[in-house]
Every structure is written in structure tokens, then in C-alpha cells.
Design an enzyme around this catalytic site. Structure first.
Site, mmCIF file in Angstrom:
data_model
loop_
_atom_site.group_PDB
_atom_site.id
_atom_site.type_symbol
_atom_site.label_atom_id
_atom_site.label_comp_id
_atom_site.label_asym_id
_atom_site.label_seq_id
_atom_site.Cartn_x
_atom_site.Cartn_y
_atom_site.Cartn_z
ATOM 1 C CG ASP A 237 4.363 3.148 -3.774
ATOM 2 O OD1 ASP A 237 3.263 3.574 -4.170
ATOM 3 O OD2 ASP A 237 4.773 1.976 -3.985
ATOM 4 C CG HIS A 260 2.875 1.071 1.092
ATOM 5 N ND1 HIS A 260 3.040 2.292 0.479
ATOM 6 C CD2 HIS A 260 2.505 0.215 0.119
ATOM 7 C CE1 HIS A 260 2.758 2.168 -0.812
ATOM 8 N NE2 HIS A 260 2.437 0.923 -1.054
HETATM 9 ZN ZN LIG Z 1 2.313 2.170 -5.320
#
Ligand SMILES: [Zn+2]
Length: 301
Positions: A237, A260
Site C-alpha cells: 500500500d 492511506h
Molecule cells: Zn491495500
């Protein structure tokens, strides 16, 4: 000198969006040097949004891009695959607002890129080389990048769950290391959160086919792909989110309990702190930079 790359030919796949639950066809198409990674919505007449930090839109358990009337969600796993295989220039065409989740990892995108093949474009690639540390903290979440001769990532996670109390991993990123060690790691969620997500209209396409689901006692899926698949996925990520910087980075990225929102806020901060890095072509320092600034600064790690 390392030169910019694109795909040798176009290639497509179909899947569903993790959050929207919508069917989507994704096509990866070659692009010219300097074009960067651009998302194109064929269902909106071909409107495009570049994969850069200026266009980060909604962060809802996934990273989205927005420009004017165009949005594209859940870009991070595909971006991680593209930058890790040094695909600098590509058009990502979608006929729906969300990148397909596939199996929850980046492995299917690696397969697509390998099937399409890679083409050198001859133009030099610029790397963003870190000269001094940059860091960002929010509560107990932290992320920083330090000078290093290579792109490395250290990630640690800590959840109030017996399976996930603490996991930490450091990896020096090469194409091979990403493909073998990181790309197959799947996204994960907690069973207790699934209902909450669905009430908010998220995870509508989620299933055991595309996510690890963690219950109070274990995982609902048959098996993990790695003992520490969770932290490996966090590395996946953060590589995808940091791709929004727009240049491959030379530095050691260290993150603890990020997500995120933190990753993308940090990507923006890195670009803002422009005295903390320099752009170098193919690993060689550009002439415009005073030599003293880059003369083998001792690695912080
Ligand atoms: Zn992810």
C-alpha cells in the site's frame, strides 16, 4: 543510464471494484516518455486524471484520484505494481470508477504487465533522492524517509488482535523482491468492521476471494500466503501511495501504523520539502546541485 519504460503492447482484464461492487474492465496501454501514469475513464468520454499527488481525492479505506468530473478509486495496488516494475508511462483505461480488486493483491497486475512486456523509451528517468530526513506523525501513526543509497521500506503494524499484535518487515525494493515478497500479499479487514463498511456503502464487492478477513480467533480464509502477509500488504500500500510523488525515490521509508490518509499526506509533504531531496537522472546526480549537498551523506539507517 536507466531509461523510462512503458508497455510493449496494450492488455486488458476484467474484475469488480472492492468498494463499489461494480464490474469493470481495465486496460493498460503504452504511453510516450514524459506522459507519466494517467487514468482514463472510457465511460466518461475518455476524460483523464494523472496519478499525481495534486489529484488525490477521497481516502475511504483506499486511495482515490479526482480531477474535475473524473474520479478513480482504489488505485494503490495497481500503482505499486507499475512503479515496482519501473513502468513510468502508461494509460490505465477503466469503464467504471474503481480499479478492479482482483485477488486483493498486486500479483494479477504483475502478471498483466509481464504478459504485455516492457519497452524502453530511451529518455532518462528522474529519481527523487532524499538528502535529509522528512517525517510526519499523527497520534501514534508515524512515517518518515531517510537518506539511503537504495529504495527501502520498513513497516510495522500493531493491532489489538492476537494475530496482529506486532509485525515488522524491512525490504530493499528491487523488481524481483517486489514480485516475490510483496506483490502477492492481500488486503485485509476485520470481520467486526465489515458490517460497518457495508452500512457506509463500502466493501460491497468484498469477499474471501479478494480479502483476508480476520475474526476474533483467526482468519476466515483457508490460509495465509505469508505468516506476516498483513505487514507485507502495508508495504504494498505505501509503495502504491508514494507513487503519487511522481518519481521513484531513493531513500529509506519507515512507517508505523500508517494508512492511506497518512501515506498520501506524507507524499504531499515530501514534494513540499523540496530542500530535502534532489532529482537525479538514472542514479547520477544532476550538475545543478552543489556537490557538497549530496556527497555520500551518511545513511541514517
Ligand atoms: Zn491495500
Amino acid at each position: 543510464m536507466r531509461t523510462q519504460r512503458t508497455l510493449r503492447r496494450a492488455i486488458s482484464c476484467a474484475g469488480i471494484g472492492l468498494h463499489s461492487g461494480s464490474k469493470v474492465t481495465l486496460s493498460l496501454k503504452p504511453a510516450a516518455a514524459g506522459a507519466g501514469i494517467r487514468f482514463r475513464r472510457s465511460d466518461l468520454g475518455g476524460l483523464e486524471v494523472p496519478a499525481t499527488i495534486q489529484h488525490v481525492g477521497g481516502i475511504n479505506y483506499a486511495t482515490g484520484l479526482t480531477r474535475d468530473a473524473v474520479s478513480v478509486d482504489t488505485v494503490e495496488h495497481l500503482l505499486a505494481a507499475l512503479v515496482s516494475l519501473s513502468i513510468d508511462n502508461v494509460v490505465v483505461e477503466l469503464n467504471s470508477p474503481e480499479v478492479p480488486i482482483m485477488d486483493g493483491s498486486a500479483a494479477p497486475f504483475i502478471f498483466l504487465i509481464h504478459e504485455a512486456g516492457v519497452k524502453d523509451l530511451g529518455a532518462p528517468r528522474s529519481y527523487l533522492k532524499i538528502l535529509r530526513p522528512i517525517s510526519l506523525s499523527k497520534g501514534d501513526k508515524r512515517i518518515a524517509i531517510y537518506p539511503s543509497d537504495h529504495f527501502k521500506v520498513t513497516y510495522s503494524i500493531a493491532f489489538d488482535h492476537p494475530l496482529l499484535r506486532h509485525q515488522s518487515r524491512t525490504i530493499r525494493l528491487t523488481e524481483e523482491a517486489f514480485v516475490e515478497e510483496i506483490a502477492p500479499a492481500r488486503t485485509f479487514t476485520f470481520l467486526k468492521d465489515v458490517e460497518v463498511l457495508r452500512r457506509r456503502g463500502l466493501a460491497l464487492g468484498g469477499s474471501l476471494e479478494n480479502a483476508i478477513v480476520v475474526s476474533d480467533t483467526g482468519v476466515l480464509n483457508n490460509a495465509l500466503r505469508f505468516d506476516d502477509e498483513f505487514v507485507r500488504h502495508k508495504i504494498l500500500d505505501v509503495i502504491g501511495d508514494m507513487a503519487l510523488v511522481g518519481h521513484p525515490m531513493i531513500g529509506h521509508l519507515v512507517a508505523h501504523r500508517g494508512g492511506h490518509a497518512l501515506h498520501t499526506a506524507f507524499a504531499a509533504q515530501v514534494l513540499e520539502e523540496s530542500d530535502a531531496w534532489t532529482l537525479v537522472e538514472g542514479g547520477a546526480v544532476e550538475k545543478a546541485v552543489a556537490p557538497g549537498l549530496v556527497a555520500d551523506a551518511p545513511a541514517a539507517n
